[in-house]
Design a protein around this motif. Structure first.
Motif, mmCIF file in Angstrom:
data_model
loop_
_atom_site.group_PDB
_atom_site.id
_atom_site.type_symbol
_atom_site.label_atom_id
_atom_site.label_comp_id
_atom_site.label_asym_id
_atom_site.label_seq_id
_atom_site.Cartn_x
_atom_site.Cartn_y
_atom_site.Cartn_z
ATOM 1 N N PHE A 47 0.901 -1.121 -0.024
ATOM 2 C CA PHE A 47 0.046 -0.046 0.034
ATOM 3 C C PHE A 47 0.872 1.181 -0.083
ATOM 4 O O PHE A 47 1.965 1.311 0.887
ATOM 5 C CB PHE A 47 -0.680 0.102 1.211
ATOM 6 N N GLU A 121 -5.025 -9.149 3.411
ATOM 7 C CA GLU A 121 -5.876 -8.924 4.831
ATOM 8 C C GLU A 121 -4.965 -8.353 5.553
ATOM 9 O O GLU A 121 -5.068 -7.393 6.096
ATOM 10 C CB GLU A 121 -6.323 -10.252 5.269
ATOM 11 N N ARG A 124 -3.966 -4.841 4.581
ATOM 12 C CA ARG A 124 -4.874 -4.082 5.282
ATOM 13 C C ARG A 124 -5.135 -3.397 6.579
ATOM 14 O O ARG A 124 -5.270 -2.619 6.967
ATOM 15 C CB ARG A 124 -6.221 -4.478 4.456
ATOM 16 N N ASP A 128 -4.331 0.154 8.105
ATOM 17 C CA ASP A 128 -5.591 0.653 8.970
ATOM 18 C C ASP A 128 -5.247 0.957 10.281
ATOM 19 O O ASP A 128 -5.588 1.857 11.123
ATOM 20 C CB ASP A 128 -6.762 -0.218 8.545
#
Length: 153
Positions: A47, A121, A124, A128
């Motif tokens: 990311f 997963e 993320r 987050d």
């Protein structure tokens, strides 16, 4: 009966946290990509967070990040939790502080796991939780002369 794992590559690595850092210098996607490379990983997720030219309907002209001295330790704590919850082969996370321009990289995180779903997963969860829990603050200056501080936690 619990499934058996026939190959050690299906498990988390012994020391999967490869890179954690707060940087005052430009970030590198290549550095994070290399850090999370692992021959036993079938999935790698990255990311990249960039500085955009707007927020909440207002034009952003300038942006700066600052952090608490505990920020890097908090990043590591979050990384350790992700590693405990997912079969992570390698993990890396770097965040920029200081003055940034539109389009600059603000944060780059990466995770590799045995399979793509796990990698998505875990990545993320990592970004987050970093955004919600690490004491890094964003100071935005808008084209209309207003400004605001946005806290991560």
């Amino acid at each position: 009966m619990a499934p058996t794992i026939d190959h050690p590559g299906e498990q988390a690595a012994q020391d999967p946290i490869k890179l954690i850092g707060i940087r005052e210098t430009p970030l590198s996607v290549d550095e994070v990509f290399k850090a999370v490379g692992d021959d036993a990983a079938g999935g790698m997720a990255l990311f990249v967070g960039t500085v955009r030219n707007h927020d909440g309907g207002a034009d952003v002209d300038e942006l700066g990040y600052s952090c608490h001295p505990s920020a890097e330790a908090e990043m590591r704590r979050i990384a350790e939790k992700v590693v405990a919850d997912y079969p992570v082969r390698a993990l890396a996370a770097v965040h920029r502080v200081g003055d940034l321009g539109i389009g600059d990289l603000a944060v780059v995180v990466g995770v590799s796991c045995p399979h793509r779903g796990e990698a998505f997963e875990a990545c993320r969860k990592l970004i987050d939780d970093l955004k919600h829990e690490v004491p890094i603050w964003k100071h935005q200056k808008f084209s209309d002369g207003t400004e605001e501080w946005v806290g991560a936690c």
